[in-house]
Structure formats: structure tokens, C-alpha cells
Write an enzyme that holds these catalytic residues in place. Structure first.
Site, short mmCIF file in Angstrom:
data_model
loop_
_atom_site.label_atom_id
_atom_site.label_comp_id
_atom_site.label_asym_id
_atom_site.label_seq_id
_atom_site.Cartn_x
_atom_site.Cartn_y
_atom_site.Cartn_z
N GLY A 46 0.71 -1.18 -0.01
CA GLY A 46 0.00 -0.04 0.02
C GLY A 46 1.18 1.54 -0.29
O GLY A 46 2.09 1.18 0.38
N GLY A 96 -0.65 2.82 7.29
CA GLY A 96 -0.60 1.93 8.47
C GLY A 96 -0.46 0.15 8.95
O GLY A 96 -1.15 -0.63 8.94
N HIS A 140 -4.65 34.90 -12.36
CA HIS A 140 -3.94 33.14 -12.84
C HIS A 140 -5.53 32.14 -11.40
O HIS A 140 -6.28 31.01 -12.53
CB HIS A 140 -2.92 33.16 -12.04
CG HIS A 140 -2.52 31.28 -12.82
ND1 HIS A 140 -1.37 31.39 -13.08
CD2 HIS A 140 -2.29 30.85 -11.73
CE1 HIS A 140 -1.22 29.90 -13.41
NE2 HIS A 140 -1.55 29.70 -12.43
N GLU A 141 -5.41 32.54 -10.38
CA GLU A 141 -6.32 32.18 -10.15
C GLU A 141 -7.83 31.71 -10.09
O GLU A 141 -8.58 31.07 -10.23
CB GLU A 141 -6.28 31.87 -8.71
CG GLU A 141 -4.49 31.83 -8.05
CD GLU A 141 -3.64 30.53 -8.23
OE1 GLU A 141 -5.21 29.31 -8.00
OE2 GLU A 141 -3.12 30.37 -8.08
#
EC number: 3.4.24.-
Length: 632
Positions: free
Chosen positions: A210, A215, A434-435
Site C-alpha cells: 500500500g 498503517g 491566474h487563480e
């Protein structure tokens, strides 16, 4: 099992240090003898004084000395004052009048050797002894670190500490399927005779695979904790050292120790360090230390354990594709358990585990936090909770509030807010356009993710602003229109600069790189173009580490040219589409830019509100994509 590491002795009790100190004392002692074995005058004297040759002759002339010893380079004169004897020492100079003067004054004189056999011998031996002592000291330290003596260099016993973890399955949330897969391992360890009576063979190995931070190590400890058996843990790199054969010896010691305490669990973290395939690209790798260690591991997994006293090997890796096929066959690692990133419910459960002991305000909504953290692993979520607690403490708050959690999420995704990084009004305006371009295209493109927040506050190492898109759920598949939507959103920033400022900047470099990579994947890996059809031209490097696509060329130069042309044409096609969309909503974007310039941050709700108001004012059909049609 008691730790086998012996307590370290104090520095001055080290045999090597004691030997060196003894040698120094011996030198001083032997220097107190003359060459004939008698004590030297220096040793018998109460004090010695260094004087000039002229002063020595003056003392002789005044009858103030009793004995004179003449050496090759030194002259000594002794004088007794009461119970004390004083030795005067001077450098000798050629002087034909010295002996007649001594005869005249009737003073006893004799010659002496300035060195003796013992000191000469030690002068030769000491450098050799010092070098030998240092070599033995360094060799001893290396052997201790390796867990063995001179003739037992490969022993791993000092590296092995069995523990009985107090971790349980209840301490691990968000991976219910993985826990279900290993629950019966606990049963095997607790009641091995039940399965032996049925003729069932207990699995010898379980491979946990994984992404990082999900975990895998915690799950292995939970298995040992639930079964109440000894847990032997080592990293894959701990087996490998500079000495050939050391890794194989450590593998033998590890399994031997585990068998003595069976039933038990051996956990090898990052097993790819020793389990890498011995055939890389069709070419056999050399007979190196790693390969010998792997061979020993294969042999041990074939021949250890019994049904009544089982030893089960758990191993973890995030690179299963590079492991040796011999390691993966049944009879060694019988099972592979995927420990994946958690889904929405899993994230909620993980957050609940990590908030234990944290003082939370009444406004905390873990479901909302879970929605903002799609795609994050358990370790990321634990870090977010801790970061939120640190933020609350920094602000002198007594409780962790929802705002602290949101800020911690942004820190984890976009990086640390750089309030000290001052940008000019001109650059601030460029970033705002831009954003805004990213945000508008994201809200008006089917298959894109919803905007949660738009900011022109610098964050992280290089970002001068960011648009936070937060899918509500992990994505395991992407359709072609969703990939196109992602390309459009990435091009939105660059397009806004060109449409509104009529000039482009370097701020879109990462956006263009990511857009190019997506199209390259469509062509070479996903079979979504006319260039390759259904043919896969490149291989994906790593599913869990996000390694992108392989660089090996498995196609002709003509195909490469067609790929380049397809990528260029599709980028240009989507870029023109995005520019047209932004031009159609010019006034809405200007409003958004003004608010960003003034407030620096606006929410996704405000972005959608500005677009809706513009469409209503101009009697336009709404082009906002409903939530159910966006990527979730």
C-alpha cells in the site's frame, strides 16, 4: 525476551584506554633508570633547574656542586641543600677547560648515557602499539554495531529485541478489509492445533502492500498484540552491511531466535530493500550481498515453522512490482493484503482515533474535515490533528476549533502560509487573474472537482497562490472526459493571464507540465488516442509512489513524432476552448479578481455566487456544473 544489548562500560574502564594509560605510565617509570639499571639523578632529585652552561661553570668555580654528570648533549650538576637535592641541567658546549676545572676543584664527575634500552625500545614500539590499539578500538565498535564479535560478525542477536505490542485492532481505523484479512492470522497463532487437526497448513507469510502512511506497520503490530505473541521487527536495510555474508547470517539469527519463542511474528519493514527481483530488465544482477541475503530469506521461509509452534512472517512494502517472483510464490508469502488510503467513512474513523486526548470545541465537524481530506493517508490525518492542536496552542486557545482544523488541512495540502513573503501589487494582480481562471474553469467544466477556496497568499516553497479543489471521495477510476476536465482546469490560469493581461508569466510552468503528463498518459498508457489505439507504449512505474510512466522507448521514431503532435494539438485545442470560456465571463472574473486583491481569500461558495449573479444579470443560461455532475 530480555534485551541482549549489554550496558556500556564507562570510557575509562575500556581495556584499550587502560592499556594506553598503562603504557604512558610505564614510559615515565622506565625513563627513571640509567642504562646501567640504577635510578637516574632526575628521579632522586627533589627538584631540577634548567640553567645556562655559563651558570654551571660558575657553580663549579664557586664549589657549589658535589657531582657532575657529563652526557653527549647535556651536563648535570647536583647540589645538596639540607635534605633536598637540586639538579642543575644545561646544554653542553665543547669546552676543553671543563675537566681541568673539575680536577682543580676536586669535584666528582662521570659520564652518562642520555637514553636507555627500555626507552629506546618503547620509542619504537609505542607508535605501533597506538596504531594497533586504534585499529582494535574501531574494529570493536564496528563489530558491536553489527551484533557480533571478531569471529561472529554476522550475528543479529544484538539487533533483535522481541516485544509484545499493546496495539489492538481497535487502535487502527479506516482499513476494515485489511483487518478482516489478517484476523484469521491471529486465530492461527492463538489456536494452531485447531488447524493442524484439520490438516490445514498455516500461512507462512503475509505481504502488506500500500501507499506510504496507510498503517502497514501498525497493522502488523496489531496482529501481534491481538495474538499476544512475541513481535520481532527489523527494517529491510538492517540486513545489508559492507561485509559479504553478513545479511544472510542476520537472517539466520532472526529466524532462529523467532523459532525459539514460537508462536511468534517476524515483521520485515520495507522488504523491497532485500527482496528486489534478481532479474532487472532481462539482465541478471550481480551475485552481491543483497542477493545472498534474499537467497537465505527464501531458504528460511521454506524450512522453518511447525504446525504446533508457528512463526509467521509479515512484511511491508510500497513497491510490490519490483519484488522477486520467488519471494511471492505460495508457500512463502501466501497472501497479499492491500492497506490502501481510507475512504470517507474510514477518514472519519481515523480522525476519531486521533482526536482522543485533544480538547475540541463544539463547532468541530469531523465529517467536514473528512470531505476536505480525500486522498490523504492515515499518517496525514494524524498530522492534521496534531497541527491543528499546535495552531490552537500558538493562538493561546484552550480548545481546538474547526478553523484550526481547516487551516491544518490547507497546510498539509498547500504548504505553510508565507505571510512574510511580500509580493508587489503587479505580481499580486497576475496571481489573482491566474487563480480566478483556475476557479472559473473548475466550476464550469463537467468532471472537474468543486472549488473550496481561492487564495493569493503565498504558501509552501514556490506557490504564490492556490485554488483548493477538494473531491468528496477518493478516485479509483477516471473517465476520458474527467481527464480532459483536469487539463482544462490546469490551463485556466495561463489562459486567464493571456486573456486579461495580454501577457503570460512563468507561474503556469507546473500546470503545463502536469497537463502534458496527463495527455502523455492518455496516449501511451490508457489507449485514449488515435495514435496508439489500444496499444500500451509505456509502463507505469509505481502505483503507490506516484512514479509516473516509464521512460523506456517501446515505439518507433514515427510513433514518437505522432505522439508529440497529438499532445501539442490537444493542448492547443483545450487552451483555445478555455480562453473562449473565460472571455465569455470577463466581467465575473474581474469582480472575482477585485475581491481577491482586497481580501486575498474567497470561498468556493463566493465563486459560485459571483458566476450565478453574472449569468442572472445578463440573462445567460447557467453553465455552472451541478454537484452531482462534478468529480466526487
Amino acid at each position: 525476551m530480555k534485551p541482549t544489548n549489554e550496558p556500556k562500560k564507562p570510557f575509562f574502564q575500556s581495556p584499550i584506554v587502560l592499556a594506553v594509560l598503562g603504557g604512558i605510565l610505564l614510559i615515565f617509570f622506565l625513563r627513571s633508570f640509567n642504562s646501567d639499571g640504577s635510578f637516574s639523578d632526575n628521579f632522586l632529585a627533589s627538584s631540577t633547574k634548567n640553567v645556562s652552561y655559563h651558570e654551571i661553570k660558575q657553580l663549579i668555580s664557586n664549589n657549589e656542586v658535589e657531582n657532575v654528570s657529563i652526557g653527549q648533549t647535556l651536563i648535570k650538576a647536583s647540589h645538596k641543600e639540607g635534605n633536598n637535592r637540586v639538579i642543575y641541567i644545561a646544554k653542553r658546549v665543547p669546552d676543553l677547560t671543563l675537566v681541568p676545572l673539575l680536577d682543580e676543584k676536586k669535584i666528582n664527575y662521570s659520564g652518562f648515557s642520555e637514553s636507555n634500552f627500555f626507552t629506546d625500545m618503547l620509542g619504537w614500539l609505542m607508535p605501533i602499539l597506538v596504531i594497533l590499539g586504534l585499529w582494535m578500538f574501531m574494529a570493536n565498535r564496528m563489530q558491536k554495531n553489527m551484533g557480533g564479535g571478531i569471529f561472529g560478525m554476522g550475528s543479529a542477536k544484538k539487533l533483535i529485541n522481541a516485544e509484545k505490542p499493546n496495539v489492538r485492532f481497535n487502535d487502527m481505523a479506516g482499513n476494515e478489509e485489511a483487518k478482516e484479512e489478517v484476523v484469521e492470522i491471529v486465530d492461527f497463532l492463538k489456536y494452531p492445533e485447531r488447524y493442524a487437526n484439520l490438516g490445514a497448513k498455516i500461512p507462512k507469510g503475509v505481504l502488506l502492500v500500500g501507499p506510504p502512511g496507510t498503517g502497514k506497520t501498525l497493522l502488523a503490530k496489531a496482529v501481534a498484540g491481538e495474538a499476544h505473541v512475541p513481535f520481532f521487527s527489523m527494517g529491510g536495510s538492517s540486513f545489508i552491511e559492507m561485509f559479504v555474508g553478513l545479511g544472510a547470517s542476520r537472517v539466520r539469527d532472526l529466524f532462529e531466535t523467532a523459532k525459539k519463542q514460537a508462536p511468534s511474528i517476524i515483521f520485515i519493514d520495507e522488504i523491497d530493500a532485500i527482496g528486489k527481483s534478481r532479474a532487472a530488465g532481462g539482465m541478471i544482477s550481480g551475485n552481491d550481498e543483497r542477493e545472498q541475503t534474499l537467497n537465505q530469506l527464501l531458504a528460511e521461509m521454506d524450512g522453518f515453522g511447525s504446525e504446533n509452534a508457528p512463526v509467521i512472517v509479515l512484511a511491508a512494502t510500497n513497491r510490490p512490482e519490483i519484488l522477486d517472483p520467488a519471494l511471492m510464490r505460495p508457500g512463502r508469502f501466501d497472501r497479499q493484503v492491500l492497506v490502501d488510503k481510507p475512504d470517507f467513512n474510514g477518514r472519519v474513523e481515523i480522525l476519531k482515533v486521533h482526536i482522543k486526548g485533544v480538547k475540541l470545541a463544539n463547532d468541530v465537524n469531523l465529517q467536514e474535515v473528512a470531505k476536505l481530506t480525500a486522498g490523504l493517508a492515515g499518517a496525514d490525518l494524524a498530522n492534521i490533528i496534531n497541527e491543528a492542536a499546535l495552531l490552537a496552542g500558538r493562538n493561546n486557545q484552550k480548545e481546538v476549533k474547526q478553523q484550526h482544523l481547516k487551516e491544518a488541512v490547507e497546510r498539509g495540502i498547500a504548504g505553510l502560509e508565507k505571510k512574510s513573503r511580500r509580493i508587489s501589487p503587479k505580481e499580486k494582480k497576475i496571481v489573482a487573474y491566474h487563480e480566478s481562471g483556475h476557479a472559473v474553469i473548475s466550476e464550469m467544466t463537467k468532471g472537474s472537482t468543486r472549488v473550496n477556496k481561492v487564495s493569493i497568499i503565498p504558501r509552501g516553497m514556490a506557490a504564490l497562490g492556490y485554488t483548493l479543489n477538494t473531491p468528496e471521495e477518493n478516485k479509483y477510476l477516471m473517465q476520458k472526459h474527467e481527464l480532459i476536465a483536469e487539463i482544462d482546469v490546469l490551463l485556466g490560469g495561463r489562459a486567464a493571464e493571456e486573456v486579461f493581461l495580454e501577457e503570460i508569466s512563468t507561474g503556469a510552468s507546473n500546470d503545463l507540465e502536469r497537463a502534458t503528463d496527463i495527455i502523455k498518459g492518455m496516449v501511451s498508457y490508457y489507449g485514449m488516442s488515435s495514435v496508439s489505439g489500444l496499444m500500451v507504449l509505456e509502463k507505469q512505474r509505481n502505483a503507490f509512489l506516484g512514479g509516473g510512466y516509464g521512460s523506456s522507448r517501446e515505439f518507433s521514431e514515427k510513433t514518437a513524432e505522432e505522439m508529440d503532435l497529438f499532445i501539442k494539438n490537444l493542448l492547443e485545442e483545450r487552451y483555445q476552448h478555455v480562453k473562449q470560456t473565460l472571455s465569455d465571463y470577463r466581467e465575473a472574473i474581474e469582480i472575482m479578481v477585485k475581491e481577491l486583491f482586497d481580501k486575498e481569500v474567497i470561498t468556493g461558495e463566493r465563486v459560485r455566487e459571483i458566476i450565478s449573479e453574472y449569468e442572472a444579470a445578463n440573462n445567460l443560461e447557467s453553465r455552472l456544473i451541478p454537484l452531482e455532475e462534478q468529480a466526487s
